[in-house]
Design an enzyme around this catalytic site. Structure first.
Site, PDB file in Angstrom:
ATOM      1  N   LYS A 133       0.708  -1.433   0.051  1.00 20.83           N
ATOM      2  CA  LYS A 133       0.149  -0.499   0.125  1.00 20.83           C
ATOM      3  C   LYS A 133       0.743   1.179   0.044  1.00 20.83           C
ATOM      4  O   LYS A 133      -0.022   2.419  -0.389  1.00 20.83           O
ATOM      5  CB  LYS A 133      -0.928  -0.051   0.956  1.00 20.83           C
ATOM      6  CG  LYS A 133      -1.818  -0.979   1.363  1.00 20.83           C
ATOM      7  CD  LYS A 133      -3.149  -0.918   0.325  1.00 20.83           C
ATOM      8  CE  LYS A 133      -4.183  -1.994  -0.198  1.00 20.83           C
ATOM      9  NZ  LYS A 133      -4.791  -1.921  -1.199  1.00 20.83           N
TER      10      LYS A 133
HETATM   11  N1  PMP Z   1      -3.881  -7.975   1.291  1.00 19.96           N
HETATM   12  C1  PMP Z   1      -3.470  -7.269   2.619  1.00 19.96           C
HETATM   13  C2  PMP Z   1      -3.204  -7.331   3.621  1.00 19.96           C
HETATM   14  C3  PMP Z   1      -3.880  -6.104   2.109  1.00 19.96           C
HETATM   15  O1  PMP Z   1      -4.765  -5.082   2.964  1.00 19.96           O
HETATM   16  C4  PMP Z   1      -4.788  -5.611   0.775  1.00 19.96           C
HETATM   17  C5  PMP Z   1      -6.196  -4.507   0.687  1.00 19.96           C
HETATM   18  N2  PMP Z   1      -7.314  -4.543   1.133  1.00 19.96           N
HETATM   19  C6  PMP Z   1      -4.680  -6.458  -0.072  1.00 19.96           C
HETATM   20  C7  PMP Z   1      -4.135  -8.066   0.247  1.00 19.96           C
HETATM   21  C8  PMP Z   1      -5.414  -6.588  -1.537  1.00 19.96           C
HETATM   22  O2  PMP Z   1      -4.995  -5.468  -2.533  1.00 19.96           O
HETATM   23  P1  PMP Z   1      -6.077  -5.185  -3.425  1.00 19.96           P
HETATM   24  O3  PMP Z   1      -6.825  -4.305  -2.431  1.00 19.96           O
HETATM   25  O4  PMP Z   1      -4.682  -4.345  -3.962  1.00 19.96           O
HETATM   26  O5  PMP Z   1      -6.504  -5.904  -4.330  1.00 19.96           O
END
Ligand code: PMP
Length: 344
Positions: free
Chosen positions: A48
């Site tokens: 992120k």
């Molecule tokens: N794994 C974790 C620990 C996350 O915080 C997130 C984000 N919600 C994701 C996977 C998924 O990534 P994305 O939001 O880019 O689909």
């Protein structure tokens, strides 16, 4: 030549360019070559960081964000941490509406990083005024000069990965990648990375990992929102109870669902076999790989890249805590015996 001090100006220049690490033992009986893109190597310990930096810098470039403004977001924790980190360096206020499902560690970390945190109930519908989406919207309307990142519905979330994660993987695999396997939450990671990779080679297969209790897989199959798919589950950040526009469903070839229990055990196995101390969704992604391999998805020449989204330290009170595992019913007496666990 004069010796120069080799230092980064601040943590932000360390975002991205994470390593690709070969998986060895955990995949020893599986067909294909497996490589993990380990996003815990970002300074904020998750993928992120990429979207926080990218979206904030885009908002600055477009004149939407001015010094002293407030940044607001809904987040399961990681995005919040990254936004708080970028806000500190760049001098913005940061307000985060988080789900009550988030671990206490995550919430404490956000506060440590200077964010103001609103904890909102997890098991209410997205349009309930108490949901973290609605709370964030309300705060955005109330606070003058605030910017709402809105990662689930922000095209820049996809763009961040199109600009960074995709090119990095293409370069690191010398274009030899055959499969991309990634968790889907907002869908930004998988959609942006896939968009870049498919432009380079449309034959690369894109597989999303979804949770039981989430609507994503069913929506991908039927193009219809089926509320019957939704029920509470424990993995944070994986799957969704709504359809995010930050997910490009057309670019994803298929979704694989994983359980809370198998994902937790597989995360623990990654630590023990590969020395990789990664988060719950990394366990989910690895669990997805195992299931896909069992179903004959890969062969000896496959080069599979899996994205591990964050670091294990964020789950010390959950999947890496034996008592928590036992409380969830994730340890049967046989497993407890093998690990010589005493529950206190
Ligand atoms: N794994 C974790 C620990 C996350 O915080 C997130 C984000 N919600 C994701 C996977 C998924 O990534 P994305 O939001 O880019 O689909």
């Amino acid at each position: 030549m004069k010796d120069e001090i080799k230092a980064h100006d601040n943590v932000l220049s360390l975002i991205g360019n994470t390593p690709l690490i070969k998986l060895n033992k955990i995949t020893s009986k599986m067909k294909g070559n497996y490589f993990a893109k380990v996003e815990a190597f970002n300074p904020g310990h998750s993928t992120k960081d990429r979207i926080a930096l990218y979206i904030i810098e885009q908002a600055e470039k477009r004149g939407i964000l001015k010094p002293g403004d407030t940044i607001i977001e809904t987040t399961s924790g990681n995005t919040g941490f990254s936004i708080a980190m970028v806000s500190i360096i760049k001098g913005y206020e940061c307000i985060l509406a988080v789900s009550s499902k988030s671990s206490a560690d995550k919430i404490d970390m956000l506060k440590t990083m200077g964010a103001k945190v609103y904890v909102c109930p997890a098991h209410v519908s997205a349009d309930d005024p108490r949901s973290y989406y609605e709370v964030a919207k309300r705060l955005h309307n109330e606070i003058k000069g605030s910017v709402y990142i809105n990662q689930y519905f922000n095209e820049l979330n996809i763009d961040a990965h199109y600009q960074t994660t995709g090119p990095e993987i293409w370069e690191q695999t010398a274009g030899k990648i055959t499969h991309l396997v990634a968790c889907s939450g907002t869908g930004g990671t998988i959609s942006g990375t896939a968009r870049f990779l498919k432009e380079k080679n449309p034959n690369i297969k894109i597989i999303g990992i979804d949770a039981y209790g989430s609507v994503l897989q069913k929506y991908h199959q039927t193009k219809e929102f089926d509320a019957n798919e939704i029920y509470p589950y424990r993995i944070e950040g994986l799957g969704k109870n709504l359809i995010p526009t930050a997910t490009d469903f057309n670019i994803i070839d298929k979704f694989e669902k994983v359980t809370d229990e198998s994902s937790a055990h597989t995360a623990r196995e990654l630590a023990k076999t590969e020395g990789l101390f990664v988060g719950y969704t990394s366990g989910a992604a690895m669990q997805g790989l195992k299931q896909l391999e069992e179903d004959g998805e890969f062969n000896e020449t496959s080069n599979i890249v899996v994205i591990f989204p964050d670091h294990g330290s964020r789950y010390m009170s959950k999947i890496y805590n034996d008592n928590w595992m036992n409380q969830q019913g994730f340890f049967d007496s046989e497993t407890a015996e093998i690990h010589k666990i005493e529950f206190i």
